[in-house]
Design a protein around this motif. Structure first.
Motif, short mmCIF file in Angstrom:
data_model
loop_
_atom_site.label_atom_id
_atom_site.label_comp_id
_atom_site.label_asym_id
_atom_site.label_seq_id
_atom_site.Cartn_x
_atom_site.Cartn_y
_atom_site.Cartn_z
N TRP A 30 -22.38 2.94 -11.76
CA TRP A 30 -21.69 2.82 -10.46
C TRP A 30 -20.79 4.04 -10.32
O TRP A 30 -19.83 4.21 -11.08
CB TRP A 30 -20.90 1.51 -10.45
N THR A 31 -21.12 4.93 -9.39
CA THR A 31 -20.56 6.28 -9.38
C THR A 31 -19.93 6.60 -8.02
O THR A 31 -20.47 6.23 -6.98
CB THR A 31 -21.70 7.31 -9.65
N LYS A 32 -18.83 7.33 -8.07
CA LYS A 32 -18.19 7.75 -6.82
C LYS A 32 -19.06 8.81 -6.15
O LYS A 32 -19.56 9.72 -6.81
CB LYS A 32 -16.82 8.33 -7.15
N CYS A 33 -19.24 8.70 -4.84
CA CYS A 33 -20.11 9.68 -4.16
C CYS A 33 -19.45 10.28 -2.92
O CYS A 33 -19.96 11.23 -2.35
CB CYS A 33 -21.44 9.04 -3.80
N ILE A 34 -18.32 9.69 -2.45
CA ILE A 34 -17.69 10.24 -1.25
C ILE A 34 -16.39 10.95 -1.63
O ILE A 34 -15.50 10.36 -2.24
CB ILE A 34 -17.45 9.14 -0.19
N TYR A 35 -16.31 12.21 -1.26
CA TYR A 35 -15.12 13.02 -1.52
C TYR A 35 -14.65 13.61 -0.18
O TYR A 35 -14.51 12.88 0.79
CB TYR A 35 -15.44 14.12 -2.54
N GLY A 36 -14.44 14.89 -0.09
CA GLY A 36 -14.12 15.57 1.16
C GLY A 36 -12.90 14.99 1.87
O GLY A 36 -11.91 14.60 1.24
N PHE A 37 -12.95 14.91 3.19
CA PHE A 37 -11.81 14.46 3.99
C PHE A 37 -11.42 13.02 3.64
O PHE A 37 -10.24 12.67 3.61
CB PHE A 37 -12.16 14.59 5.48
N ALA A 38 -12.42 12.20 3.35
CA ALA A 38 -12.14 10.80 2.98
C ALA A 38 -11.23 10.76 1.76
O ALA A 38 -10.25 10.00 1.72
CB ALA A 38 -13.46 10.07 2.69
N GLN A 39 -11.53 11.60 0.77
CA GLN A 39 -10.73 11.62 -0.45
C GLN A 39 -9.31 12.11 -0.16
O GLN A 39 -8.34 11.57 -0.70
CB GLN A 39 -11.41 12.53 -1.48
N GLU A 40 -9.20 13.12 0.72
CA GLU A 40 -7.88 13.62 1.10
C GLU A 40 -7.01 12.50 1.66
O GLU A 40 -5.84 12.36 1.32
CB GLU A 40 -8.01 14.66 2.22
N LEU A 41 -7.61 11.70 2.53
CA LEU A 41 -6.86 10.59 3.17
C LEU A 41 -6.44 9.57 2.12
O LEU A 41 -5.29 9.12 2.10
CB LEU A 41 -7.70 9.91 4.25
N VAL A 42 -7.38 9.21 1.26
CA VAL A 42 -7.08 8.20 0.22
C VAL A 42 -5.97 8.71 -0.69
O VAL A 42 -5.02 7.99 -1.00
CB VAL A 42 -8.36 7.85 -0.58
N ASP A 43 -6.06 9.98 -1.11
CA ASP A 43 -5.04 10.55 -2.00
C ASP A 43 -3.66 10.49 -1.35
O ASP A 43 -2.67 10.11 -1.96
CB ASP A 43 -5.37 12.01 -2.35
N GLU A 44 -3.64 10.87 -0.07
CA GLU A 44 -2.36 10.93 0.64
C GLU A 44 -1.76 9.52 0.81
O GLU A 44 -0.58 9.31 0.57
CB GLU A 44 -2.62 11.56 2.01
N LEU A 45 -2.60 8.57 1.20
CA LEU A 45 -2.11 7.20 1.43
C LEU A 45 -1.70 6.56 0.09
O LEU A 45 -0.73 5.79 0.05
CB LEU A 45 -3.20 6.38 2.13
N THR A 46 -2.41 6.90 -0.97
CA THR A 46 -2.07 6.35 -2.28
C THR A 46 -0.71 6.91 -2.73
O THR A 46 0.13 6.18 -3.24
CB THR A 46 -3.16 6.70 -3.32
N LYS A 47 -0.51 8.21 -2.50
CA LYS A 47 0.77 8.84 -2.86
C LYS A 47 1.93 8.18 -2.11
O LYS A 47 3.04 8.08 -2.61
CB LYS A 47 0.70 10.33 -2.47
N MET A 48 1.66 7.73 -0.91
CA MET A 48 2.71 7.07 -0.11
C MET A 48 2.90 5.59 -0.49
O MET A 48 3.64 4.87 0.16
CB MET A 48 2.30 7.11 1.39
N ASN A 49 2.14 5.15 -1.52
CA ASN A 49 2.13 3.72 -1.90
C ASN A 49 1.64 2.84 -0.75
O ASN A 49 2.12 1.71 -0.57
CB ASN A 49 3.53 3.25 -2.33
N MET A 50 0.73 3.36 0.03
CA MET A 50 0.22 2.63 1.19
C MET A 50 -1.29 2.41 1.08
O MET A 50 -1.98 2.28 2.09
CB MET A 50 0.54 3.42 2.48
#
Ligand SMILES: Cc1cc2nc3c(=O)[nH]c(=O)nc-3n(C[C@H](O)[C@H](O)[C@H](O)COP(=O)(O)OP(=O)(O)OC[C@H]3O[C@@H](n4cnc5c(N)ncnc54)[C@H](O)[C@@H]3O)c2cc1C
Length: 435
Positions: A115-135
């Motif tokens: 089971w492998t991660k396959c989506i990066y790019g802009f989606a990953q940017e959003l997830v990283d940013e929201l995770t950093k905000m604890n959101m």
């Protein structure tokens, strides 16, 4: 009566229109139904008028859902002047407006069975940013952000990338010049206006530009559902109630009525009324549970959960069977996965994990119109892929590819089918997209 004529007739009733220079509306004659299926009672005649053009851009993106924001940001970052049109007053579409929070499709089953991660790019940017905000939390393996934080982050990316955003703009038709979209007609508080563009990207979710431009599409019926949220719900633990990124706030999911027409306003109104009543009554019932006295209905969705309506008959539609056998495309512009439990539930993949599948550029590309691309839940996929092709992760992927290709076509003044595929793939790789 052919389809184009029929759309012209429909326009008299809905205000929606495809106008060709010098093309008069067809005679109302004996038509009894709109192209979208509603009964026609009678006609009124709209006086002929000139519509003022208030703006123009290299790339015009219709719809500010996950696909539209991704497309607009990618096009702007690729050097295009971009105009993003949205009828609501927030970004995120169903993602934020229907409380559809988990980003599904980010993982899939690789050829080696993992089971492998396959989506990066802009989606990953959003997830990283929201995770950093604890959101953003991880719910059943899917990144699950808070909707208000997501609206904030999406607007931030839109302004930082230089996209020009217009809210409260309901696109109501297209003006064609041969096989090119020349302008979109918008109804807004400023009146009925038009915007012109070199390349248009249909991210309306419902493929609105497909209909107005006379492009080839398929109309599908679907299950229409909803999601909503409770506050003070820390002690509510029953099936269908999920943790969210915000303490004591939980979100709930309702599959909804099956086989529904998402383009019939009577039906949409009926469902919205029914679901809102049901959500209120359910919250009153849940309040009776032990420890839930302070629970309250935090919000009901401002957009009804329409899954699919119009889907592009693209140069090449992605086939469900191909997605199962790891089909490879020379014009692959991104990968997608799925939710194995969901696909299993719908009987589509019997017990197996969902293979990672490739998305070809040709599935975003119309057969006829030269300056239109499609992304999000209305790009070209067959019915079997309905539960994977329209998830938020895939919408972010198709949006990023369509936006990048639209900028390339606008800047090099080519049609969308003439975009240099190897350059497009290089550009996407440089943006962190996994191909
Ligand atoms: C009940 C339900 C549950 C779901 N659950 C999940 C889930 O858990 N995880 C997941 O990943 N996916 C889920 N999905 C799917 C996912 O939410 C959508 O498929 C995805 O949001 C589609 O993105 P989009 O950008 O293509 O379209 P949308 O999100 O529909 O956005 C389209 C945007 O265009 C705007 N627009 C439309 N027409 C016009 C017009 N004429 N003029 C101006 N603006 C216009 C709309 O206002 C909207 O903002 C769910 C869907 C539903 C319905």
């Amino acid at each position: 009566m052919d389809r184009r004529k029929f759309i012209g007739v429909s326009a008299l009733f809905t205000g929606a229109m495809m106008v060709k220079p010098d093309m008069a509306f067809a005679s109302p004659a004996q038509e009894s139904k709109l192209a979208t299926g509603l009964d026609i009672k009678s006609y009124v005649k709209e006086p002929k008028r000139k519509i003022p053009v208030i703006d123009s851009a290299d790339v015009v993106v219709l719809g500010g859902g996950p696909a539209g924001v991704s497309a607009a940001v990618a096009a702007a970052r690729s050097g295009a002047d971009v105009l993003l049109l949205e009828k609501q007053y927030y970004l995120g579409g169903l993602w934020t407006g229907c409380c559809v929070l988990p980003i599904i499709d980010t993982h899939g089953c690789a050829k080696n069975g993992s089971w492998t991660k396959c989506i990066y790019g802009f989606a990953q940017e959003l997830v990283d940013e929201l995770t950093k905000m604890n959101m953003c939390i991880v719910h059943k393996g899917h990144p699950t952000p808070d909707p208000e934080a997501t609206k904030y982050v999406l607007e931030k990316h839109i302004s930082e990338s230089g996209v020009r955003l217009l809210y409260n703009c309901y696109a109501a038709g297209a003006v064609m010049s041969g096989d090119r979209v020349d302008a979109l007609i918008l109804d807004c508080k400023s009146g009925r206006v038009a915007v012109k563009g070199k390349i248009f990207v249909d991210c309306s979710g419902d493929g609105d530009i497909l209909e107005w431009s006379g492009e080839d599409f398929e109309k599908r019926k679907t299950q229409i559902g909803a999601m909503w949220r409770y506050g003070n719900a820390e002690n509510l633990n029953r099936p269908g109630v999920f943790e969210s990124a915000v303490k004591n706030v939980k979100f709930l999911h309702m599959g909804g009525e099956k086989d529904q027409d998402g383009l019939d306003v009577y039906n949409l109104t009926r469902l919205q009324l029914k679901y809102r009543k049901m959500m209120w009554e359910k919250s009153m019932e849940d309040k009776q549970k032990p420890g839930c006295e302070d629970l309250f209905l935090l919000d009901t969705p401002s957009q009804l959960g329409v899954r699919v309506t119009r889907v592009l008959n693209a140069v090449h539609n992605v086939e469900f069977e191909d997605s199962l056998r790891y089909a490879e495309y020379p014009d692959c512009i991104g990968l997608s996965g799925g939710d194995s439990s969901l696909t299993y539930k719908h009987g589509l993949i019997k017990g197996a994990n969902r293979p990672i599948w490739q998305i070809p550029y040709r599935s975003l590309t119309p057969k006829k119109v030269h300056n239109l691309l499609v992304a999000g839940r209305c790009f070209g996929f067959d019915e079997g892929l309905t539960y994977d092709a329209r998830e938020i992760g895939t919408c972010l992927v198709t949006g990023q590819a369509a936006g990048t290709a639209a900028a390339m076509a606008a800047i090099t003044r080519t049609g969308v089918r003439d975009v240099d595929i190897s350059k497009l793939r290089q550009n996407l790789t440089a943006q962190g997209v996994k191909l």
